[in-house]
Every structure is written in C-alpha cells, then in structure tokens.
Design a protein around this motif. Structure first.
Motif, PDB file in Angstrom:
ATOM      1  N   ARG A   1      60.902  28.156  63.470  1.00  0.00           N
ATOM      2  CA  ARG A   1      61.126  28.045  62.720  1.00  0.00           C
ATOM      3  C   ARG A   1      60.211  26.886  61.648  1.00  0.00           C
ATOM      4  O   ARG A   1      59.038  27.231  60.989  1.00  0.00           O
ATOM      5  N   PHE A   2      60.284  28.799  61.551  1.00  0.00           N
ATOM      6  CA  PHE A   2      59.458  29.492  60.361  1.00  0.00           C
ATOM      7  C   PHE A   2      60.460  30.523  59.638  1.00  0.00           C
ATOM      8  O   PHE A   2      60.358  31.818  60.364  1.00  0.00           O
ATOM      9  N   ALA A   3      60.391  30.705  57.915  1.00  0.00           N
ATOM     10  CA  ALA A   3      60.898  31.453  57.614  1.00  0.00           C
ATOM     11  C   ALA A   3      61.849  32.025  57.849  1.00  0.00           C
ATOM     12  O   ALA A   3      62.547  31.001  58.367  1.00  0.00           O
ATOM     13  N   THR A   4      62.709  33.147  57.641  1.00  0.00           N
ATOM     14  CA  THR A   4      64.206  33.623  58.126  1.00  0.00           C
ATOM     15  C   THR A   4      64.122  34.689  58.366  1.00  0.00           C
ATOM     16  O   THR A   4      63.252  35.357  58.268  1.00  0.00           O
ATOM     17  N   ASP A   5      65.833  35.132  58.994  1.00  0.00           N
ATOM     18  CA  ASP A   5      65.326  36.793  60.112  1.00  0.00           C
ATOM     19  C   ASP A   5      65.670  37.702  58.511  1.00  0.00           C
ATOM     20  O   ASP A   5      65.968  37.095  57.654  1.00  0.00           O
ATOM     21  N   THR A   6      64.527  38.528  58.578  1.00  0.00           N
ATOM     22  CA  THR A   6      64.421  39.469  57.751  1.00  0.00           C
ATOM     23  C   THR A   6      63.923  40.794  58.522  1.00  0.00           C
ATOM     24  O   THR A   6      63.615  40.925  59.492  1.00  0.00           O
ATOM     25  N   ARG A   7      65.088  42.051  57.561  1.00  0.00           N
ATOM     26  CA  ARG A   7      64.542  42.864  58.364  1.00  0.00           C
ATOM     27  C   ARG A   7      64.046  43.760  57.188  1.00  0.00           C
ATOM     28  O   ARG A   7      64.698  43.788  55.620  1.00  0.00           O
ATOM     29  N   LYS A   8      63.512  44.980  57.397  1.00  0.00           N
ATOM     30  CA  LYS A   8      62.681  45.966  56.032  1.00  0.00           C
ATOM     31  C   LYS A   8      62.767  46.830  56.468  1.00  0.00           C
ATOM     32  O   LYS A   8      62.813  47.437  57.691  1.00  0.00           O
ATOM     33  N   LEU A   9      63.162  48.132  55.530  1.00  0.00           N
ATOM     34  CA  LEU A   9      62.899  49.905  56.042  1.00  0.00           C
ATOM     35  C   LEU A   9      62.532  50.509  54.646  1.00  0.00           C
ATOM     36  O   LEU A   9      62.686  50.485  54.043  1.00  0.00           O
ATOM     37  N   TRP A  10      61.300  50.902  55.169  1.00  0.00           N
ATOM     38  CA  TRP A  10      60.656  52.164  54.312  1.00  0.00           C
ATOM     39  C   TRP A  10      60.538  53.301  54.476  1.00  0.00           C
ATOM     40  O   TRP A  10      60.364  53.837  55.888  1.00  0.00           O
ATOM     41  N   LEU A  11      61.388  54.276  53.617  1.00  0.00           N
ATOM     42  CA  LEU A  11      60.861  55.760  53.142  1.00  0.00           C
ATOM     43  C   LEU A  11      59.652  56.365  52.448  1.00  0.00           C
ATOM     44  O   LEU A  11      60.182  55.927  51.773  1.00  0.00           O
ATOM     45  N   GLN A  12      59.228  57.120  53.376  1.00  0.00           N
ATOM     46  CA  GLN A  12      57.742  57.339  52.105  1.00  0.00           C
ATOM     47  C   GLN A  12      56.833  58.774  52.089  1.00  0.00           C
ATOM     48  O   GLN A  12      56.576  59.516  53.835  1.00  0.00           O
ATOM     49  N   PHE A  13      56.925  59.092  51.737  1.00  0.00           N
ATOM     50  CA  PHE A  13      56.313  60.554  51.354  1.00  0.00           C
ATOM     51  C   PHE A  13      55.150  60.880  50.495  1.00  0.00           C
ATOM     52  O   PHE A  13      54.911  60.629  49.624  1.00  0.00           O
ATOM     53  N   ASP A  14      53.952  61.528  51.757  1.00  0.00           N
ATOM     54  CA  ASP A  14      52.646  61.765  51.084  1.00  0.00           C
ATOM     55  C   ASP A  14      51.827  63.057  50.905  1.00  0.00           C
ATOM     56  O   ASP A  14      51.978  63.247  51.525  1.00  0.00           O
ATOM     57  N   TRP A  15      51.729  63.322  49.134  1.00  0.00           N
ATOM     58  CA  TRP A  15      51.631  65.136  49.298  1.00  0.00           C
ATOM     59  C   TRP A  15      50.263  64.768  48.870  1.00  0.00           C
ATOM     60  O   TRP A  15      49.476  63.837  47.524  1.00  0.00           O
ATOM     61  N   ALA A  16      49.450  65.502  48.754  1.00  0.00           N
ATOM     62  CA  ALA A  16      48.263  66.115  49.422  1.00  0.00           C
ATOM     63  C   ALA A  16      48.157  66.842  48.160  1.00  0.00           C
ATOM     64  O   ALA A  16      48.563  68.250  48.873  1.00  0.00           O
ATOM     65  N   LEU A  17      46.970  66.990  47.798  1.00  0.00           N
ATOM     66  CA  LEU A  17      46.361  68.297  46.705  1.00  0.00           C
ATOM     67  C   LEU A  17      45.979  69.459  47.570  1.00  0.00           C
ATOM     68  O   LEU A  17      45.015  68.436  48.570  1.00  0.00           O
TER      69      LEU A  17
END
Length: 215
Positions: A199-215
């Motif tokens: 009863r709120f908003a719409t069906d939603t699918r999300k996908l993330w691919l993330q890379f974090d590089w440390a010095l």
C-alpha cells in the motif's frame, strides 16, 4: 545544533540527546523540516563465551521549531538486539518513526540523517510518510577473516516488514543482500535491494557494484 551527554552504566552507555534543526530557507519544504528532537538511548554489549551479545534501545519526541507552520508531536522508538557467534551473526529489531495526524511532514523526520542505512536500501522512506513508518526487521550474516586471496569476507541479508504507524496499514516488504570482500587494497561490494510494495510506493529492485581503494 546537536548535543549529546552520556553516562556509563553496568548495562551499557546511557545517552541523552537533543537535535535542533532549523531549515531556514523557504525553498526547503516551506520551513516544514525545522524541528526539535529530544531523547535517550541505551547501547551496550557483553561477551557470552566466544560470542558477543549487543543491544540498543531509544526513545525520542520531535516537535515543530522556529518558523515551521505545522504544529505537531511525533515519537520515535527503537529496540534492537544482535549476537555475533564468532562467524555467523543474527539480529532483530523494531523501529518506529511515529505520526501525528496524517498531514505531510508531521511525522518523525530525519532530514540530515544518512537515510540509506535505515528502512531498507531501496530508499522508499527517505522522507517519512505522513502516517509514519513501523519497521520490523531481522538480519543474518557470516564473516570470514580470509578465504584464499580474499580477506574480511562478509555475507549478510536483512528482511524488513513495513507498516504505517497511524492506522497500521501494511506498506510492503523488503529484502536486502550484501556480499563484501577485500582484495589487496581494494574492497569490493555487491549489494541488492528488492522492495515488494503493498500500500505504499511501487515494486523496486536495485543492484550496486562498488569498489573502494585505500592509499
């Protein structure tokens, strides 16, 4: 303006806090995000054999402040418990951002919060709905220090069941999944969110691919 005062107790750190938010630009929802929130929080942890049990509980009351044209009062509640079994992890909690009378921006608002961390990664509740939101959630996961060349490997899943605070209507359910590992100086993360609307908003699918590089 933010103020926090804490005390150490035998069952955890007890904190009193005040968040005074003055959104003094008319373009920002016509001053309707100006609020004052006062509350308390208890958080602690304790080793149980090789495991660690942690808990937190909080309550706050928010009301209008400065030039906010809305006259409202809304409560916040949180109860959360988790156990780390030196590898597997389990947790559950209940968070309520309360409502007043069902008018927009008279529910408990968090305009300066890192909202991605709370109420699911599909971002359906970045602004608290007029009728508030109740979030019943459970989580599970597993950590490994090293598998081959991979270090600090983590898998986790969180299930949310959302309802309105006022009138107690079912908003929808969400499943959030995360896989993360460190390879050399790089941390790779794969994240997925699936919100199933009722009863709120719409069906939603999300996908993330993330890379974090440390010095």
């Amino acid at each position: 303006m933010f103020a926090i005062l804490g005390w150490t107790t035998p069952i955890g750190t007890l904190s009193g806090f005040a968040y005074l938010v003055d959104q003094d630009e008319a373009a920002v929802q016509g001053f309707r995000l100006s609020s004052q929130s006062y509350g308390v929080r208890l958080a602690g942890s304790r080793p149980v054999g090789r495991s660690t049990l942690s808990w937190q509980a909080s309550h706050a009351r928010q009301s209008d402040w400065h030039r906010n044209p809305n006259d409202y009062r809304a409560d916040y509640w949180l109860a959360d418990v988790a156990v780390d079994l030196a590898g597997p992890r389990l947790g559950a909690g209940y968070e309520v951002l309360g409502a007043d009378r069902g008018v927009a921006l008279t529910s408990f608002q968090t305009p300066l919060a890192a909202v991605f961390k709370f109420q699911g990664w599909a971002d359906k509740f970045t602004t608290t709905p007029p009728d508030g939101v109740r979030d019943l959630y459970a989580s599970t996961g597993w950590n490994w220090k090293q598998l081959g060349t991979l270090k600090n490997i983590s898998l986790s899943a969180v299930y949310h069941r959302f309802k309105s605070d006022r009138l107690v209507r079912h908003y929808g359910n969400e499943i959030d999944l995360l896989a993360q590992a460190k390879i050399g100086r790089t941390v790779a993360s794969l994240r997925y969110a699936d919100y199933d609307a009722d009863r709120f908003a719409t069906d939603t699918r999300k996908l993330w691919l993330q890379f974090d590089w440390a010095l």
